[in-house]
Design an enzyme around this catalytic site. Structure first.
Site, PDB file in Angstrom:
ATOM      1  N   ALA A 126       3.416  -0.915   4.668  1.00 56.45           N
ATOM      2  CA  ALA A 126       3.006  -1.012   6.100  1.00 56.45           C
ATOM      3  C   ALA A 126       2.302  -2.415   6.715  1.00 56.45           C
ATOM      4  O   ALA A 126       2.608  -2.826   7.618  1.00 56.45           O
ATOM      5  CB  ALA A 126       1.481  -0.077   6.031  1.00 56.45           C
ATOM      6  N   TYR A 136      11.014   9.048   1.069  1.00 61.00           N
ATOM      7  CA  TYR A 136      10.907   8.131   0.045  1.00 61.00           C
ATOM      8  C   TYR A 136      11.764   8.464  -1.155  1.00 61.00           C
ATOM      9  O   TYR A 136      11.884   7.548  -2.067  1.00 61.00           O
ATOM     10  CB  TYR A 136       9.702   7.515   0.029  1.00 61.00           C
ATOM     11  N   ARG A 182       4.694  11.172  -2.150  1.00 58.19           N
ATOM     12  CA  ARG A 182       4.533  10.878  -0.891  1.00 58.19           C
ATOM     13  C   ARG A 182       5.760  11.015  -0.045  1.00 58.19           C
ATOM     14  O   ARG A 182       6.789  10.354  -0.394  1.00 58.19           O
ATOM     15  CB  ARG A 182       4.228   9.126  -0.819  1.00 58.19           C
ATOM     16  N   ASN A 207       8.248  -5.360  -1.594  1.00 59.67           N
ATOM     17  CA  ASN A 207       8.105  -4.258  -0.261  1.00 59.67           C
ATOM     18  C   ASN A 207       6.539  -4.443   0.205  1.00 59.67           C
ATOM     19  O   ASN A 207       5.734  -4.125  -0.429  1.00 59.67           O
ATOM     20  CB  ASN A 207       8.504  -3.065  -0.940  1.00 59.67           C
ATOM     21  N   ARG A 210      13.547   4.482  12.299  1.00 59.56           N
ATOM     22  CA  ARG A 210      12.144   5.443  12.041  1.00 59.56           C
ATOM     23  C   ARG A 210      11.282   5.232  13.457  1.00 59.56           C
ATOM     24  O   ARG A 210      11.753   4.493  14.210  1.00 59.56           O
ATOM     25  CB  ARG A 210      11.534   5.062  10.840  1.00 59.56           C
ATOM     26  N   PRO A 218       0.618  -1.389   0.000  1.00 61.66           N
ATOM     27  CA  PRO A 218      -0.027  -0.095   0.042  1.00 61.66           C
ATOM     28  C   PRO A 218       0.688   1.162  -0.006  1.00 61.66           C
ATOM     29  O   PRO A 218       1.874   1.390   0.695  1.00 61.66           O
ATOM     30  CB  PRO A 218      -0.805  -0.062   1.239  1.00 61.66           C
ATOM     31  N   ASN A 219       0.094   2.221  -0.633  1.00 61.34           N
ATOM     32  CA  ASN A 219       0.887   3.710  -0.831  1.00 61.34           C
ATOM     33  C   ASN A 219       1.991   3.819  -1.870  1.00 61.34           C
ATOM     34  O   ASN A 219       2.497   4.708  -1.991  1.00 61.34           O
ATOM     35  CB  ASN A 219       1.019   4.288   0.534  1.00 61.34           C
ATOM     36  N   HIS A 259      12.687  -2.741   1.562  1.00 67.21           N
ATOM     37  CA  HIS A 259      12.181  -1.020   1.885  1.00 67.21           C
ATOM     38  C   HIS A 259      13.189  -0.203   1.445  1.00 67.21           C
ATOM     39  O   HIS A 259      14.339  -0.315   1.307  1.00 67.21           O
ATOM     40  CB  HIS A 259      12.101  -1.227   3.468  1.00 67.21           C
ATOM     41  N   GLU A 286      12.583  -9.482   1.199  1.00 65.37           N
ATOM     42  CA  GLU A 286      11.927  -8.395   1.777  1.00 65.37           C
ATOM     43  C   GLU A 286      12.626  -7.112   1.347  1.00 65.37           C
ATOM     44  O   GLU A 286      13.798  -7.134   1.633  1.00 65.37           O
ATOM     45  CB  GLU A 286      11.629  -8.480   3.362  1.00 65.37           C
TER      46      GLU A 286
END
Ligand code: DQA
Length: 144
Positions: free
Chosen positions: A77, A23, A18, A74, A107, A10-11, A100, A98
């Site tokens: 969330a 990012y 964003r 990725n 963070r 998502p996103n 990111h 995985e």
């Protein structure tokens, strides 16, 4: 040519607008182009997808498991709370990395937990779009 899936949660379609300070300025199209270009260099066909829908992402992970297709994922969330995604990844029959863009460990506290890391082959985080390139290279090297 060997196919590799690059799945995004998502996103991530909103990259570029964003939170660019987190990012970066590159868009999702830039991300997809980089993955396809890296794939061409490595002799891989790269199928890049994005969804905001947990059920759809789970069904794509099933598709990868059924076809023994390596995945760069990725989970966005979903990383932090989706046990459904974690259970789907546990059924994998090929490497799943995985990735990111940011380094979640630096963070907010809620990002320090990945519920999928323990069932992934490995994790690459914090290198922006290069996280994806590095993951594709790791998959290509594993194929040799
Ligand atoms: C992310 C990190 C996640 O914490 C966040 O929810 C995202 C993007 C990353 O690529 O840095 O959506 O997965």
């Amino acid at each position: 040519m060997r196919t590799v899936f690059v799945f995004n949660g998502p996103n991530l379609s909103r990259l570029g607008t964003r939170e660019p300070e987190v990012y970066g300025a590159e868009t999702f199209d830039d991300l997809a182009s980089l993955c396809r270009q890296t794939g061409r260099e490595l002799g891989l066909t790269v199928d890049v997808r994005q969804t905001d829908d947990e059920a759809e992402l789970v069904s794509w992970i099933h598709e990868a498991a059924d076809g023994s297709i390596p995945v760069v994922l990725n989970p966005a969330a979903f990383t932090h709370y989706s046990y459904a995604l974690r259970d789907a990844i546990a059924q994998r029959t090929a490497p799943l990395i995985e990735v990111h863009l940011s380094n979640p460990a630096t963070r907010e506290e809620f990002r320090h937990t990945s519920v999928v890391a323990a069932v992934a082959t490995g994790t690459i985080a914090g290198f922006g779009l290069r996280s994806y390139e590095l993951a594709l290279r790791a998959i290509a090297e594993g194929e040799r």
